[in-house]
Design a protein around this motif. Structure first.
Motif, PDB file in Angstrom:
ATOM      1  N   LEU A  73      -4.230  -5.311  -7.879  1.00 17.57           N
ATOM      2  CA  LEU A  73      -4.870  -4.104  -8.529  1.00 17.57           C
ATOM      3  C   LEU A  73      -6.271  -4.578  -8.823  1.00 17.57           C
ATOM      4  CD1 LEU A  73      -1.974  -3.354 -11.237  1.00 17.57           C
ATOM      5  CD2 LEU A  73      -2.539  -2.253  -8.884  1.00 17.57           C
ATOM      6  N   SER A  74      -6.763  -5.811  -9.277  1.00 15.25           N
ATOM      7  CA  SER A  74      -7.939  -5.827  -9.793  1.00 15.25           C
ATOM      8  C   SER A  74      -8.696  -6.602  -8.874  1.00 15.25           C
ATOM      9  CB  SER A  74      -7.886  -6.716 -10.866  1.00 15.25           C
ATOM     10  OG  SER A  74      -7.043  -6.397 -11.945  1.00 15.25           O
ATOM     11  N   ASN A  75      -8.542  -7.606  -7.803  1.00 11.70           N
ATOM     12  CA  ASN A  75      -9.333  -8.251  -6.881  1.00 11.70           C
ATOM     13  C   ASN A  75     -10.121  -7.095  -6.050  1.00 11.70           C
ATOM     14  OD1 ASN A  75      -8.750 -10.617  -7.612  1.00 11.70           O
ATOM     15  ND2 ASN A  75      -8.101 -11.417  -5.786  1.00 11.70           N
ATOM     16  N   PRO A  76      -9.389  -6.035  -5.732  1.00 11.50           N
ATOM     17  CA  PRO A  76     -10.043  -4.891  -4.937  1.00 11.50           C
ATOM     18  C   PRO A  76     -11.447  -4.440  -5.525  1.00 11.50           C
ATOM     19  CG  PRO A  76      -8.021  -4.592  -4.444  1.00 11.50           C
ATOM     20  CD  PRO A  76      -8.110  -5.545  -5.450  1.00 11.50           C
ATOM     21  N   GLY A 196       1.693  -3.048   1.481  1.00  7.73           N
ATOM     22  CA  GLY A 196       1.072  -2.179   0.617  1.00  7.73           C
ATOM     23  C   GLY A 196      -0.306  -1.871   0.743  1.00  7.73           C
ATOM     24  N   PHE A 197      -1.077  -3.139   0.853  1.00  7.81           N
ATOM     25  CA  PHE A 197      -2.372  -3.248   1.306  1.00  7.81           C
ATOM     26  C   PHE A 197      -2.932  -2.530   2.463  1.00  7.81           C
ATOM     27  CE2 PHE A 197      -3.633  -7.307  -1.522  1.00  7.81           C
ATOM     28  CZ  PHE A 197      -4.533  -6.499  -2.252  1.00  7.81           C
ATOM     29  N   LEU A 198      -1.967  -2.832   3.516  1.00  7.01           N
ATOM     30  CA  LEU A 198      -2.206  -2.122   4.772  1.00  7.01           C
ATOM     31  C   LEU A 198      -2.497  -0.590   5.066  1.00  7.01           C
ATOM     32  CD1 LEU A 198      -0.881  -4.839   7.361  1.00  7.01           C
ATOM     33  CD2 LEU A 198      -3.203  -4.196   6.907  1.00  7.01           C
ATOM     34  N   SER A 199      -1.223  -0.163   4.051  1.00  2.00           N
ATOM     35  CA  SER A 199      -1.048   1.481   4.250  1.00  2.00           C
ATOM     36  C   SER A 199      -2.188   2.032   3.397  1.00  2.00           C
ATOM     37  CB  SER A 199       0.255   1.710   3.406  1.00  2.00           C
ATOM     38  OG  SER A 199      -0.016   1.117   1.861  1.00  2.00           O
ATOM     39  N   VAL A 200      -2.927   1.233   2.587  1.00  4.45           N
ATOM     40  CA  VAL A 200      -4.099   1.837   1.910  1.00  4.45           C
ATOM     41  C   VAL A 200      -5.345   1.715   2.899  1.00  4.45           C
ATOM     42  CG1 VAL A 200      -5.771   1.744  -0.178  1.00  4.45           C
ATOM     43  CG2 VAL A 200      -3.368   1.225  -0.338  1.00  4.45           C
ATOM     44  N   ILE A 201      -5.329   0.574   3.488  1.00  2.00           N
ATOM     45  CA  ILE A 201      -6.571   0.344   4.553  1.00  2.00           C
ATOM     46  C   ILE A 201      -6.423   1.105   5.382  1.00  2.00           C
ATOM     47  CG2 ILE A 201      -7.556  -1.449   5.934  1.00  2.00           C
ATOM     48  CD1 ILE A 201      -6.798  -3.520   3.987  1.00  2.00           C
ATOM     49  N   ILE A 202      -5.257   1.495   6.396  1.00  2.00           N
ATOM     50  CA  ILE A 202      -5.307   2.419   7.350  1.00  2.00           C
ATOM     51  C   ILE A 202      -5.687   3.683   6.994  1.00  2.00           C
ATOM     52  CG2 ILE A 202      -3.660   2.949   9.227  1.00  2.00           C
ATOM     53  CD1 ILE A 202      -2.171   0.336   8.913  1.00  2.00           C
ATOM     54  N   VAL A 292     -10.249  -7.732  -0.437  1.00  2.00           N
ATOM     55  CA  VAL A 292     -11.683  -7.545  -0.223  1.00  2.00           C
ATOM     56  C   VAL A 292     -11.894  -6.162   0.576  1.00  2.00           C
ATOM     57  CG1 VAL A 292     -13.894  -8.404   0.813  1.00  2.00           C
ATOM     58  CG2 VAL A 292     -12.485  -9.665  -0.572  1.00  2.00           C
ATOM     59  N   PHE A 293     -11.206  -6.040   1.467  1.00  2.00           N
ATOM     60  CA  PHE A 293     -11.488  -4.713   2.289  1.00  2.00           C
ATOM     61  C   PHE A 293     -10.885  -3.513   1.640  1.00  2.00           C
ATOM     62  CE2 PHE A 293     -10.930  -1.786   5.863  1.00  2.00           C
ATOM     63  CZ  PHE A 293     -12.524  -2.141   6.546  1.00  2.00           C
ATOM     64  N   ALA A 294      -9.706  -3.787   0.926  1.00  2.00           N
ATOM     65  CA  ALA A 294      -9.488  -2.684   0.248  1.00  2.00           C
ATOM     66  C   ALA A 294     -10.194  -2.002  -0.763  1.00  2.00           C
ATOM     67  CB  ALA A 294      -8.092  -3.128  -0.285  1.00  2.00           C
ATOM     68  N   GLY A 295     -11.123  -3.220  -1.306  1.00  2.00           N
ATOM     69  CA  GLY A 295     -11.995  -2.793  -2.283  1.00  2.00           C
ATOM     70  C   GLY A 295     -13.336  -2.126  -1.715  1.00  2.00           C
ATOM     71  N   MET A 296     -13.446  -2.451  -0.445  1.00  2.00           N
ATOM     72  CA  MET A 296     -14.621  -1.767   0.436  1.00  2.00           C
ATOM     73  C   MET A 296     -14.106  -0.349   0.648  1.00  2.00           C
ATOM     74  SD  MET A 296     -15.761  -5.002   2.824  1.00  2.00           S
ATOM     75  CE  MET A 296     -16.793  -4.156   3.802  1.00  2.00           C
ATOM     76  N   PRO A 316     -10.667  -0.319 -14.997  1.00  2.00           N
ATOM     77  CA  PRO A 316     -10.941  -0.678 -13.454  1.00  2.00           C
ATOM     78  C   PRO A 316      -9.563  -1.057 -12.656  1.00  2.00           C
ATOM     79  CG  PRO A 316     -12.569  -1.631 -14.795  1.00  2.00           C
ATOM     80  CD  PRO A 316     -11.513  -1.159 -15.637  1.00  2.00           C
ATOM     81  N   ASP A 317      -8.744  -1.509 -13.307  1.00  4.44           N
ATOM     82  CA  ASP A 317      -7.691  -1.904 -12.658  1.00  4.44           C
ATOM     83  C   ASP A 317      -6.523  -0.636 -12.472  1.00  4.44           C
ATOM     84  OD1 ASP A 317      -6.598  -1.558 -15.033  1.00  4.44           O
ATOM     85  OD2 ASP A 317      -5.539  -3.510 -15.295  1.00  4.44           O
ATOM     86  N   GLN A 318      -7.111   0.560 -12.910  1.00  3.44           N
ATOM     87  CA  GLN A 318      -6.314   1.686 -12.512  1.00  3.44           C
ATOM     88  C   GLN A 318      -6.937   2.374 -11.197  1.00  3.44           C
ATOM     89  OE1 GLN A 318      -6.390   4.132 -15.957  1.00  3.44           O
ATOM     90  NE2 GLN A 318      -5.408   2.791 -17.271  1.00  3.44           N
ATOM     91  N   LEU A 319      -8.173   1.855 -10.642  1.00  6.04           N
ATOM     92  CA  LEU A 319      -8.738   2.313  -9.566  1.00  6.04           C
ATOM     93  C   LEU A 319      -7.901   2.343  -8.195  1.00  6.04           C
ATOM     94  CD1 LEU A 319     -12.417   1.022 -10.374  1.00  6.04           C
ATOM     95  CD2 LEU A 319     -11.510   3.694 -10.137  1.00  6.04           C
ATOM     96  N   MET A 320      -7.186   1.117  -8.005  1.00  6.89           N
ATOM     97  CA  MET A 320      -6.439   1.251  -6.717  1.00  6.89           C
ATOM     98  C   MET A 320      -5.242   2.190  -6.747  1.00  6.89           C
ATOM     99  SD  MET A 320      -7.508  -0.438  -4.252  1.00  6.89           S
ATOM    100  CE  MET A 320      -6.214  -0.707  -2.969  1.00  6.89           C
ATOM    101  N   PRO A 321      -4.518   2.130  -7.763  1.00  3.67           N
ATOM    102  CA  PRO A 321      -3.368   3.199  -7.858  1.00  3.67           C
ATOM    103  C   PRO A 321      -3.806   4.742  -7.840  1.00  3.67           C
ATOM    104  CG  PRO A 321      -2.979   1.550  -9.793  1.00  3.67           C
ATOM    105  CD  PRO A 321      -4.301   1.181  -8.925  1.00  3.67           C
TER     106      PRO A 321
END
Length: 512
Positions: A73-76, A196-202, A292-296, A316-321
């Motif tokens: 949640l927070s690193n991105p 989970g990360f890949l679903s967001v990134i793709i 990092v890429f999810a953050g980008m 900020p940790d609510q941004l990814m969800p």
């Protein structure tokens, strides 16, 4: 629910099914190992997997353990500066495999703190054990609660339902299956985190028209500023704080933290243990690259309308969800996969902690004072796993009451980890050191790091040193009541809290 106004979409049945499946598979692994190893008679089998594990599952488990939901949640949100951790991972793996691993493996210890008694004296061992127990219980409560809160605000998923279900499942498989169950559930949970990360990134790449537009957006927005060689230790993310500070934080986790050491010394040979550390490096890099890429992707999608500045999310940790519900809400099951990924992070961290807490309690506090049979010790280990699991859920309840103190508690990792790393390094690298020097060094190190850590909470660095980059709400196509005037570089009113799992904050890096 406290976050009703923030719910951008809500979970549908498919999402709950995906989440429940992740919990079910984790629990099933515990049942399988409880059945497969029903003949195990010793605490060594339960806590150390009988020292017969191989490199691959151990390496994936090492990666999963300290990649908590906070990472997901927070690193991105921290994007680029975090990318430099790739360098500190390399240094950490080399130092751990060449300095700490050979010592612990050849001594065949179960608890790393046994070494302190062998090298110094009993008092040093007990102090080390006590510090580890306090550090781990505090951290584990936060690791369960923080993601539940962020996800509850954005997805509308019931807060305590999630906290208690994940806590119970975790305690269940730790108690039933011991270290083998912990290692194999970690392998599965690491897979879920990557999915989970890949679903967001793709989905983001498809929306934004490819990988290059996302990279160029980050470049234009000043998000790819890796090479900041400012030597000011108060500045938040610079090359030095991340590579040097990060190396010390990670070495304190991989080199001496019971949860990690217990895994690689349960390998069947020293070579397997070494190989597991190097494969784990690839795992750490892949998770780092994804976050990092999810953050980008997050920046690229919201570059003209930042949901945090606009008040759509409260932290900020609510941004990814929020991004997940926004771009994957039309695909039933995928938001559930992301939430399962976040909770997989929690489960893998908590299960490692429960197992490690049970191991140090048996080895350091019970065995030296009683003469139990191995069978009784094995049952005691299971009972302790259950008790520590309950305690961690209780700590999550306490974390919900602490509010602003969460940040301070997270920096406990740096405050305690630093002096403990110093103690072990002194024992291994300085043959002339004695127990008086060790104890006085540990106590004075704790005093100094507490002073720095508490001072940093009381007197936070000025905003220009924490450097939140400009965010814009120019492209937002909704109206905000109250006639607020949003400017193109509206900075958030609060400083970004740092909740990167083991990286804690710049202040705690000073204490390592």
């Amino acid at each position: 629910m406290s976050g009703d106004s923030l719910v951008t979409g809500s979970f549908v049945t498919a999402d709950y099914v995906v989440f429940a499946l992740m919990l079910l598979v984790s629990a099933a692994v515990g049942v399988y190992f409880a059945w497969a190893d029903r003949g195990q008679r010793s605490s060594g089998d339960f806590l150390m997997g009988g020292r017969r594990l191989t490199a691959l599952p151990v390496s994936l488990s090492l990666t999963a353990s300290f990649m908590s939901a906070i990472t997901v949640l927070s690193n991105p949100v921290e994007v680029t500066s975090i990318g430099l951790y790739g360098l500190s991972y390399v240094m950490m793996v080399v130092v751990t495999s060449e300095v700490f691993l050979p010592v612990f493996y050849r001594l065949a210890v179960t608890s790393t703190y046994e070494y302190l008694e062998l090298r110094f004296n009993r008092a040093t061992r007990l102090l080390g054990t006590a510090l580890f127990i306090v550090q781990t219980i505090l951290y584990t409560g936060i690791v369960i609660y923080a993601p539940a809160l962020a996800l509850n605000h954005v997805t509308g998923m019931d807060l305590w339902g999630a906290v208690i279900s994940t806590g119970l499942v975790c305690t269940f498989y730790c108690t039933m299956g011991g270290l083998k169950a912990v290692v194999w559930t970690d392998v599965f949970q690491l897979g879920v985190m990557l999915a989970g990360f890949l679903s967001v990134i793709i989905r983001s790449v498809v929306l934004q028209g490819g990988v290059f537009p996302i990279i160029s957006d980050s470049e234009e927005g000043g998000r790819l500023n890796f090479w900041d060689f400012d030597t000011n230790p108060l500045k938040r993310h610079t090359f030095w704080t991340i590579t040097v500070g990060g190396t010390f934080v990670w070495v304190s986790i991989y080199g001496i933290n019971q949860a990690q050491v217990q895994r690689y010394i349960s390998c069947k040979s020293l070579t397997h243990a070494r190989v597991s550390l190097y494969i784990n490096l690839l795992g750490l890099w892949s998770i780092l690259l994804c976050s990092v890429f999810a953050g980008m992707c997050l920046y690229s999608v919201y570059k003209h309308c930042d949901p945090w500045t606009a008040g759509l999310v409260s932290a900020p940790d609510q941004l990814m969800p929020y991004l997940v519900m926004d771009i994957l809400g039309d695909y039933p099951g995928l938001p559930g996969l992301f939430v399962a990924a976040a909770y997989s992070g929690s489960l893998s961290t908590v299960s490692s902690s429960i197992n490690a807490l049970a191991a140090v309690t048996v080895e350091d506090l019970i065995k030296p004072h009683t003469h139990m049979s191995e069978k009784h010790l094995a049952w005691t280990s299971k009972g302790l796993s259950l008790a520590y699991g309950a305690l961690c859920i209780a700590m999550a309840g306490l974390a919900s009451l602490m509010g602003g103190i969460l940040q301070a508690a997270i920096s406990i990792f740096g405050i305690i980890g630093g002096p403990l790393l110093g103690l072990f390094a002194l024992g291994i690298l300085c043959p002339i050191a004695n127990s008086k020097g060790a104890l006085s060094g540990l106590v004075s190190g704790l005093v100094v790091s507490l002073w720095v850590g508490i001072g940093a909470q009381v007197y936070p660095p000025p905003a220009e040193l924490t450097r939140p980059l400009p965010l814009t709400t120019d492209g937002c196509n909704f109206t905000i009541t109250g006639g607020l005037n949003w400017t193109s570089t509206a900075l958030p009113t609060q400083l970004i809290p740092i909740t990167t799992a083991p990286a804690h904050n710049a202040d705690s890096r000073l204490s390592v």
